[in-house]
Design a protein around this motif. Sequence first.
Motif, PDB file in Angstrom:
ATOM      1  N   HIS A  92       1.423   6.668   2.740  1.00 14.18           N
ATOM      2  CA  HIS A  92       0.598   7.489   3.619  1.00 14.18           C
ATOM      3  C   HIS A  92      -0.468   6.699   4.371  1.00 14.18           C
ATOM      4  O   HIS A  92      -1.228   7.246   5.154  1.00 14.18           O
ATOM      5  CB  HIS A  92      -0.070   8.622   2.830  1.00 14.18           C
ATOM      6  CG  HIS A  92      -1.103   8.147   1.844  1.00 14.18           C
ATOM      7  ND1 HIS A  92      -0.779   7.748   0.566  1.00 14.18           N
ATOM      8  CD2 HIS A  92      -2.437   7.989   1.962  1.00 14.18           C
ATOM      9  CE1 HIS A  92      -1.886   7.387  -0.065  1.00 14.18           C
ATOM     10  NE2 HIS A  92      -2.901   7.519   0.761  1.00 14.18           N
ATOM     11  N   THR A  93      -0.552   5.392   4.103  1.00 10.02           N
ATOM     12  CA  THR A  93      -1.570   4.591   4.798  1.00 10.02           C
ATOM     13  C   THR A  93      -0.951   3.274   5.260  1.00 10.02           C
ATOM     14  O   THR A  93       0.259   3.093   5.169  1.00 10.02           O
ATOM     15  CB  THR A  93      -2.796   4.373   3.884  1.00 10.02           C
ATOM     16  OG1 THR A  93      -3.824   3.734   4.626  1.00 10.02           O
ATOM     17  CG2 THR A  93      -2.453   3.530   2.653  1.00 10.02           C
ATOM     18  N   LYS A 141      -5.269  -0.682   7.601  1.00  9.82           N
ATOM     19  CA  LYS A 141      -6.413   0.207   7.311  1.00  9.82           C
ATOM     20  C   LYS A 141      -7.085  -0.179   6.000  1.00  9.82           C
ATOM     21  O   LYS A 141      -8.310  -0.198   5.902  1.00  9.82           O
ATOM     22  CB  LYS A 141      -5.922   1.656   7.189  1.00  9.82           C
ATOM     23  CG  LYS A 141      -5.767   2.390   8.491  1.00  9.82           C
ATOM     24  CD  LYS A 141      -5.495   3.854   8.180  1.00  9.82           C
ATOM     25  CE  LYS A 141      -4.985   4.592   9.380  1.00  9.82           C
ATOM     26  NZ  LYS A 141      -4.514   5.941   9.026  1.00  9.82           N
ATOM     27  N   ARG A 142      -6.263  -0.460   5.008  1.00  8.74           N
ATOM     28  CA  ARG A 142      -6.834  -0.784   3.701  1.00  8.74           C
ATOM     29  C   ARG A 142      -7.584  -2.124   3.725  1.00  8.74           C
ATOM     30  O   ARG A 142      -8.653  -2.259   3.141  1.00  8.74           O
ATOM     31  CB  ARG A 142      -5.735  -0.818   2.636  1.00  8.74           C
ATOM     32  CG  ARG A 142      -5.192   0.559   2.260  1.00  8.74           C
ATOM     33  CD  ARG A 142      -6.251   1.364   1.513  1.00  8.74           C
ATOM     34  NE  ARG A 142      -5.820   2.673   1.118  1.00  8.74           N
ATOM     35  CZ  ARG A 142      -5.158   2.947  -0.010  1.00  8.74           C
ATOM     36  NH1 ARG A 142      -4.855   1.972  -0.843  1.00  8.74           N
ATOM     37  NH2 ARG A 142      -4.809   4.183  -0.305  1.00  8.74           N
ATOM     38  N   VAL A 149       0.862  -1.200   0.000  1.00  9.34           N
ATOM     39  CA  VAL A 149       0.000   0.000   0.000  1.00  9.34           C
ATOM     40  C   VAL A 149       0.893   1.243   0.000  1.00  9.34           C
ATOM     41  O   VAL A 149       2.067   1.171   0.395  1.00  9.34           O
ATOM     42  CB  VAL A 149      -0.947   0.038   1.233  1.00  9.34           C
ATOM     43  CG1 VAL A 149      -1.915  -1.136   1.222  1.00  9.34           C
ATOM     44  CG2 VAL A 149      -0.180   0.084   2.543  1.00  9.34           C
ATOM     45  N   PRO A 150       0.348   2.389  -0.420  1.00  4.61           N
ATOM     46  CA  PRO A 150       1.162   3.615  -0.418  1.00  4.61           C
ATOM     47  C   PRO A 150       1.622   3.981   0.993  1.00  4.61           C
ATOM     48  O   PRO A 150       1.018   3.559   1.994  1.00  4.61           O
ATOM     49  CB  PRO A 150       0.207   4.676  -0.966  1.00  4.61           C
ATOM     50  CG  PRO A 150      -0.852   3.926  -1.686  1.00  4.61           C
ATOM     51  CD  PRO A 150      -0.999   2.627  -0.977  1.00  4.61           C
TER      52      PRO A 150
END
Lengths: 262, 285
Positions: free
Chosen positions: A32-33, A37-38, A29-30
């Motif tokens: 910033h996360t 969470k995703r 995931v990028p």
Amino acid sequence: MAKNLVELQSQMQSDILKRESGVLKRFSVPKHTTAEKRFAVYQDAYQIRLVEVLSEDYEVTWKYLGDEQFYQLAVEYIKTHPSDQTNMRWFGRHFPEFLTQSPLSSDHPVLTEIASIEKALDDAFDAADGDTATMEDLAAIPPEVISDLTFKLHPTCRLLRQKTNALDIYMALVNEQTPDPLESFDETKYTLVWRSDMMCQYRALDAEEGMLVDLMLEGKDFALMCEMAATMQDADSAASRVAGHITNWLQSQMISQLIFAK
Amino acid sequence: MVEKPPFLGFGLGLRPQHYPEILDADKELPIDWFEIISENYMVEGGRPLQMLDRIKERYPVVMHGVSMSIASTAPLNMEYLARLKKLADHANPKWISDHLCWTGVHGVNLHDLLPIPYTEEALNHVAGRISKVQDFLGRCIAIENVSSYIEFKESEMDEWTFVSEIAKRADCWLLLDVNNVFVSGQNHQFDDGNFIEQIPVERVVQFHLAGHSEGEDVLIDTHDQPVCDEVFELYEKALKRFGPVSTMIERDDNIPPLAELLDELNRARQIASGILSPEQLKTAA
């Protein structure tokens, strides 16, 4: 076989169902996360979606129970009955039965019966189409075979045999009225659910009519129905009462076929 | 490759809330075709099939499913496929589509469009299954790109490469969901315009336009909002690349009055009329 994919899907599904995180290490995931969470989007969606389906299919049961208790039961049902259906329409089909086993049902024996009415209405909605016999069909039957006449109920018909005032409570809640207190009965309360002109219908049957529909379902003939009706109320008028019911059933599109020996 | 179906124009997802408005309209509605959710009509009888029969008398119909689970490692659900085929025989759709995703394994359906890693292993697996489904249904199907919220470390290629290669290997069509390209582009920080540029023109038979929601650090494909400006801008790019492709508004939740969806559809029509010639915009009907 796609071995890696098999293992990945098993783990991912398990982590969605159990809200675990073993699969997170396989995600990218990028910055910033976080993967947690995703992945939570998928984990949350599963429960949210199925609670929503149950609250739509069992809206009156929900009203009766209130938000908190219904939510608790829905979450428990989702845990114990993972969906095995390609259409969410049938996900909640075991919900009435599940309610009989819930500790909450001992406080609210009417719960299962209200949910059963809702399920029967849903089932009638998209049940198979069928022929509907008419008064003209009845008039065409030779009088000499009338006592042997049997009936095939329309495929959308569902006969509920209940022991509480669930139907009255259901109707009050549908009409946004305060329901009467719960009552339990020794005798069976019959409710018939069916579809006519594509609209779902329901109504309470008295003891005699309930028994007659039961006999119809068992394939019993007109003569036996009259005999049994004679044991319920005035014997002399039994045949005319049964005939009156048959007229009503035909007009309500509850009968698919009148069966007699030609 | 099987010849692409004709351009149908501008359509809507058929939703029960709109049955009366559609069927009782005094004048012809500016809707060229409808997409039905296959599973909602895979029933024994009653109103859903009655409404479908009335709609298909007046409009071209396409079928769009959510439970084929084409990327699952569970065996193909042949009972599901048989019912899908039965519905197709009844509905006579212009084409059938489903998603490039899996919905569950071990007999469970998670009712979600779950992503897969973009690997050679997955390519072979999914393309093989699409071929089997097409053989069983006796027709070419369209596969839709999905929105996703995670990617896999083991992926060996970009999503657009994977999607294009699937279409080539399985010899299937593509349903390009423009919103899904936008959502995944935002979520995974890729250039959505580049995605569009990499998809083979000859494979795309349908566009979906839909709305999404914003979560924490993520866009979620909820289909409960109007189509946003950015998605319409990406649609414009898609039209420039793909030419006339049957386009529809896909709304599944928070369903507004039909007029609001017609406004959105009209916006798509206007964008298309600024890019395509009147000749290109002529529909098969």
